[in-house]
Design an enzyme around this catalytic site. Sequence first.
Site, PDB file in Angstrom:
ATOM      1  N   CYS A  63      -0.456   4.208   2.336  1.00 41.10           N
ATOM      2  CA  CYS A  63      -0.014   3.760   3.490  1.00 41.10           C
ATOM      3  C   CYS A  63       1.353   4.128   3.897  1.00 41.10           C
ATOM      4  CB  CYS A  63      -0.395   2.318   4.180  1.00 41.10           C
ATOM      5  SG  CYS A  63      -2.010   1.682   3.379  1.00 41.10           S
ATOM      6  N   ASP A  64       2.176   3.647   3.090  1.00 43.97           N
ATOM      7  CA  ASP A  64       3.617   3.564   3.312  1.00 43.97           C
ATOM      8  C   ASP A  64       4.594   4.203   2.868  1.00 43.97           C
ATOM      9  OD1 ASP A  64       3.110   1.454   5.468  1.00 43.97           O
ATOM     10  OD2 ASP A  64       2.895  -0.057   4.153  1.00 43.97           O
ATOM     11  N   CYS A 114       0.823  -1.211  -0.118  1.00 52.49           N
ATOM     12  CA  CYS A 114      -0.029   0.104  -0.026  1.00 52.49           C
ATOM     13  C   CYS A 114       0.933   1.197   0.031  1.00 52.49           C
ATOM     14  CB  CYS A 114      -0.753  -0.143   1.266  1.00 52.49           C
ATOM     15  SG  CYS A 114      -1.988   1.445   1.563  1.00 52.49           S
TER      16      CYS A 114
END
Length: 324
Positions: free
Chosen positions: A136-137, A133
């Site tokens: 997300c990261d 992701c």
Amino acid sequence: MRDIIIIGSGPAGFTAAIYAARAQLKPLLIASSVEIGGELMNTTEVENFPGFPEGIMGPELMTKLQAQAERFGTEVVYDDVVELELDGPVKRVKLGNGDEHEAAAIIYATGSAYRKLGLAEEEVLSGHGLSWCATCDGFFFREKTIAVIGGGDSAMEEATFLTRFADKVYVIHRRDTLKASKIMQQRAFDNEKIEFIWNAEIAAIHGTSAVTGVTLRDTVTGEERGLDLDGLFVAIGNDPRTHLVHGKLDLTPEGTIAVEGRSSKTSLPGVFAAGDVIDPHYRQAITAAGTGAAAALDAEHYLAALGNENAAEALLETEFVAVN
Ligand SMILES: Cc1cc2nc3c(=O)[nH]c(=O)nc-3n(C[C@H](O)[C@H](O)[C@H](O)COP(=O)(O)OP(=O)(O)OC[C@H]3O[C@@H](n4cnc5c(N)ncnc54)[C@H](O)[C@@H]3O)c2cc1C
């Protein structure tokens, strides 16, 4: 017979449970026997869930969501749903241990599974430089050298997005042409931080406590070589967990459960769906939680129309006006 059974213990399922439990509907939540807490159990720090300015570890966030749901009376069962009977006013849920439960309403929140490479190192390095992701990261890879695996639209989107943070982004693809749309390809080709590695697959991921590189295998010649990396993003697809409802609920062309407009209403009355299993686009913990809340409110409205007094009262308390 229960008022509500919720299937799935990710952010969508537990958020639906918090709402349903606070509405005195005593929900039963089937959490699964193996992956209790959903996808966030596979990650380390979550920095984009509102309310945690310092960030929070994925498993800790899920423990808190469960505790909040249980505090108001949610009953959690650690088993898998293996069979569902969804048509008719009484919904029947069969578990792996043979137990059967009945409810007037079902909230289906089984999430989706990112496709994996099938390498043993994936379990150990997930959340330690290995990610599925970019949204997300990506932030964790400022000024780093990373790679994205895949050749479709989402791989191009992730690679392009990751150039905001990383100094260098390799795109590793097992063929010599991409599946991605022309416009997404061109955007990636035009980005000077992106370099394509064609006809290559990942034979191994290096690193014990964090990703340090990969072994690439040429898909034409079979030759292997090492590539040093700080991070690796896998973007080879995502499968909504819908096998239990095939032939029972309408699905979208993307394979997610079809819902009516912005609601959680599926093609069957009394069956609501939430989280990544309905979402081909965003797939974030907060969006899953948001649709979980919507599913509980939709279910409350459905139950109130059937004469359920607790549901009717809860709707009045939340001053929720349903639009039918
Ligand atoms: C490695 C990783 C890191 C991530 N990091 C972030 C992040 O930092 N921030 C963010 O916002 N998002 C992040 N995401 C995405 C986020 O985890 C998902 O969007 C979110 O968890 C989806 O919630 P959900 O409730 O729909 O499904 P899930 O979290 O997938 O939960 C579904 C649950 O249903 C259960 N289930 C499935 N089938 C059955 C069955 N038959 N019976 C019983 N239970 C069943 C599953 O076991 C699982 O527990 C990350 C995802 C991954 C994989």
